[in-house]
Design a protein around this motif. Structure first.
Motif, PDB file in Angstrom:
ATOM      1  N   UNK A   3       0.931  -1.199   0.056  1.00 27.15           N
ATOM      2  CA  UNK A   3      -0.148  -0.087   0.092  1.00 27.15           C
ATOM      3  C   UNK A   3       0.658   1.474  -0.091  1.00 27.15           C
ATOM      4  N   UNK A   4       0.480   2.245  -0.656  1.00 27.53           N
ATOM      5  CA  UNK A   4       1.288   3.395  -0.836  1.00 27.53           C
ATOM      6  C   UNK A   4       1.168   4.156   0.634  1.00 27.53           C
ATOM      7  N   UNK A   5       2.249   4.931   1.196  1.00 28.14           N
ATOM      8  CA  UNK A   5       2.010   5.578   2.723  1.00 28.14           C
ATOM      9  C   UNK A   5       1.334   6.659   2.556  1.00 28.14           C
ATOM     10  N   UNK A   6       0.559   6.833   3.662  1.00 33.28           N
ATOM     11  CA  UNK A   6      -0.364   7.959   3.990  1.00 33.28           C
ATOM     12  C   UNK A   6      -1.585   8.097   2.955  1.00 33.28           C
ATOM     13  N   UNK A   7      -1.897   6.728   2.765  1.00 36.07           N
ATOM     14  CA  UNK A   7      -3.460   6.734   2.067  1.00 36.07           C
ATOM     15  C   UNK A   7      -4.414   6.009   3.015  1.00 36.07           C
ATOM     16  N   UNK A   8      -5.724   6.065   2.637  1.00 34.01           N
ATOM     17  CA  UNK A   8      -6.653   5.517   3.060  1.00 34.01           C
ATOM     18  C   UNK A   8      -7.385   6.400   3.897  1.00 34.01           C
ATOM     19  N   UNK A   9      -8.433   5.793   4.930  1.00 34.34           N
ATOM     20  CA  UNK A   9      -8.959   6.395   5.740  1.00 34.34           C
ATOM     21  C   UNK A   9      -8.524   7.012   7.111  1.00 34.34           C
ATOM     22  N   UNK A  45     -12.682  13.312  10.100  1.00 31.79           N
ATOM     23  CA  UNK A  45     -12.410  12.162   9.387  1.00 31.79           C
ATOM     24  C   UNK A  45     -12.314  12.329   8.110  1.00 31.79           C
ATOM     25  N   UNK A  46     -11.431  11.412   7.348  1.00 32.30           N
ATOM     26  CA  UNK A  46     -11.410  11.814   5.857  1.00 32.30           C
ATOM     27  C   UNK A  46     -10.844  10.627   5.052  1.00 32.30           C
ATOM     28  N   UNK A  47     -10.610  10.766   4.005  1.00 33.10           N
ATOM     29  CA  UNK A  47      -9.941   9.748   3.022  1.00 33.10           C
ATOM     30  C   UNK A  47      -8.751  10.459   2.154  1.00 33.10           C
ATOM     31  N   UNK A  48      -7.681   9.597   2.029  1.00 29.70           N
ATOM     32  CA  UNK A  48      -6.481  10.051   0.986  1.00 29.70           C
ATOM     33  C   UNK A  48      -6.189   9.155   0.176  1.00 29.70           C
ATOM     34  N   UNK A  49      -6.078   9.769  -1.126  1.00 28.71           N
ATOM     35  CA  UNK A  49      -5.881   8.583  -2.189  1.00 28.71           C
ATOM     36  C   UNK A  49      -4.406   9.372  -3.165  1.00 28.71           C
ATOM     37  N   UNK A  50      -3.661   8.364  -3.383  1.00 29.41           N
ATOM     38  CA  UNK A  50      -2.460   8.726  -4.300  1.00 29.41           C
ATOM     39  C   UNK A  50      -2.774   9.202  -5.714  1.00 29.41           C
ATOM     40  N   UNK A  57      -4.256  13.470  -2.706  1.00 28.26           N
ATOM     41  CA  UNK A  57      -5.333  14.278  -2.484  1.00 28.26           C
ATOM     42  C   UNK A  57      -6.245  13.780  -1.112  1.00 28.26           C
ATOM     43  N   UNK A  58      -6.457  14.747  -0.375  1.00 26.97           N
ATOM     44  CA  UNK A  58      -7.219  14.552   0.753  1.00 26.97           C
ATOM     45  C   UNK A  58      -8.559  15.201   0.954  1.00 26.97           C
ATOM     46  N   UNK A  59      -9.564  14.245   1.305  1.00 27.01           N
ATOM     47  CA  UNK A  59     -10.879  15.048   1.630  1.00 27.01           C
ATOM     48  C   UNK A  59     -11.195  14.585   3.086  1.00 27.01           C
ATOM     49  N   UNK A  60     -11.749  16.067   3.863  1.00 23.03           N
ATOM     50  CA  UNK A  60     -12.073  15.609   5.259  1.00 23.03           C
ATOM     51  C   UNK A  60     -13.150  16.505   5.634  1.00 23.03           C
ATOM     52  N   UNK A  61     -13.989  15.978   6.464  1.00 20.21           N
ATOM     53  CA  UNK A  61     -14.934  16.712   7.277  1.00 20.21           C
ATOM     54  C   UNK A  61     -14.994  16.552   8.736  1.00 20.21           C
ATOM     55  N   UNK A  62     -15.451  17.490   9.456  1.00 18.79           N
ATOM     56  CA  UNK A  62     -15.430  17.453  10.960  1.00 18.79           C
ATOM     57  C   UNK A  62     -16.421  18.079  11.646  1.00 18.79           C
ATOM     58  N   UNK A  63     -16.880  17.666  13.017  1.00 18.06           N
ATOM     59  CA  UNK A  63     -17.964  18.213  13.602  1.00 18.06           C
ATOM     60  C   UNK A  63     -17.414  18.456  14.944  1.00 18.06           C
ATOM     61  N   UNK A  64     -18.006  19.476  15.741  1.00 19.89           N
ATOM     62  CA  UNK A  64     -17.301  19.722  16.912  1.00 19.89           C
ATOM     63  C   UNK A  64     -17.913  20.921  17.648  1.00 19.89           C
ATOM     64  N   UNK A  65     -17.568  21.424  18.723  1.00 13.82           N
ATOM     65  CA  UNK A  65     -18.121  22.710  19.285  1.00 13.82           C
ATOM     66  C   UNK A  65     -17.561  23.861  18.831  1.00 13.82           C
ATOM     67  N   UNK A 105     -12.764  20.226   3.973  1.00 10.56           N
ATOM     68  CA  UNK A 105     -11.544  20.725   3.137  1.00 10.56           C
ATOM     69  C   UNK A 105     -11.243  19.311   2.287  1.00 10.56           C
ATOM     70  N   UNK A 106     -10.542  20.099   1.180  1.00 14.62           N
ATOM     71  CA  UNK A 106     -10.216  19.277   0.144  1.00 14.62           C
ATOM     72  C   UNK A 106      -8.634  19.591   0.057  1.00 14.62           C
ATOM     73  N   UNK A 107      -7.563  18.777   0.050  1.00 13.87           N
ATOM     74  CA  UNK A 107      -6.313  19.387   0.116  1.00 13.87           C
ATOM     75  C   UNK A 107      -5.673  18.435  -0.772  1.00 13.87           C
ATOM     76  N   UNK A 108      -4.446  19.262  -1.446  1.00 16.36           N
ATOM     77  CA  UNK A 108      -3.467  18.446  -2.247  1.00 16.36           C
ATOM     78  C   UNK A 108      -2.128  18.485  -1.340  1.00 16.36           C
ATOM     79  N   UNK A 109      -1.769  17.299  -1.050  1.00 18.81           N
ATOM     80  CA  UNK A 109      -0.458  17.091  -0.185  1.00 18.81           C
ATOM     81  C   UNK A 109       0.561  16.694  -0.805  1.00 18.81           C
ATOM     82  N   UNK A 110       1.543  17.473  -0.773  1.00 19.87           N
ATOM     83  CA  UNK A 110       2.994  17.045  -1.457  1.00 19.87           C
ATOM     84  C   UNK A 110       3.827  16.344  -0.521  1.00 19.87           C
ATOM     85  N   UNK A 111       4.274  15.210  -0.824  1.00 26.84           N
ATOM     86  CA  UNK A 111       5.064  14.417  -0.147  1.00 26.84           C
ATOM     87  C   UNK A 111       6.577  14.693  -0.263  1.00 26.84           C
ATOM     88  N   UNK A 112       7.324  15.180   0.699  1.00 25.18           N
ATOM     89  CA  UNK A 112       8.702  15.904   0.447  1.00 25.18           C
ATOM     90  C   UNK A 112       9.657  14.671  -0.165  1.00 25.18           C
TER      91      UNK A 112
END
Length: 121
Positions: A3-9, A45-50, A57-65, A105-112
């Protein structure tokens, strides 16, 4: 194939504070709402794919106070001072607090470095 590093839920925590100014243009005639959120925090929580070896590419949503103060305004165009925001009378500041959606959020993540650093045990 491994599996690719830093991918999945994933799940996490988040916190923040800031200012906002939402204006929906022609749907509200240029009127909007502006305010600030003093406290905001919760779980996300969210999901990241390669996309490529070094991009994710990372997609996340959150709930809180959250504690939010906000006020509605009317947008007035073509004044001698330009376009201005006018607070209608009576001047009213609204306060909202409680369990709220606090992140999207929708984020583009660059692996250094996408190279493996050595043999894993």
């Amino acid at each position: 194939m491994s599996a690719s590093p830093l991918t999945g839920f994933f799940v996490g925590v988040h916190a923040g504070a800031g200012l906002f100014d939402f204006q929906l243009g022609r749907w509200t005639g240029g009127n909007g709402v502006q305010g600030e959120f003093y406290l905001m925090g919760g779980v996300s929580g969210g999901f990241t794919h390669r996309i490529s070896p070094s991009l994710r590419m990372e997609y996340s949503i959150g709930v809180g106070y959250g504690q939010i103060t906000h006020r509605d305004y009317i947008s007035v165009k073509d004044t001698k001072f330009g376009d201005i925001k006018v607070l209608p009378y009576p001047w009213e500041v609204k306060r909202t607090s409680g369990l709220l959606p606090t992140k999207a959020s929708v984020s583009l993540v660059w692996m250094i470095s996408s190279k493996k650093g050595g043999e894993r045990r």
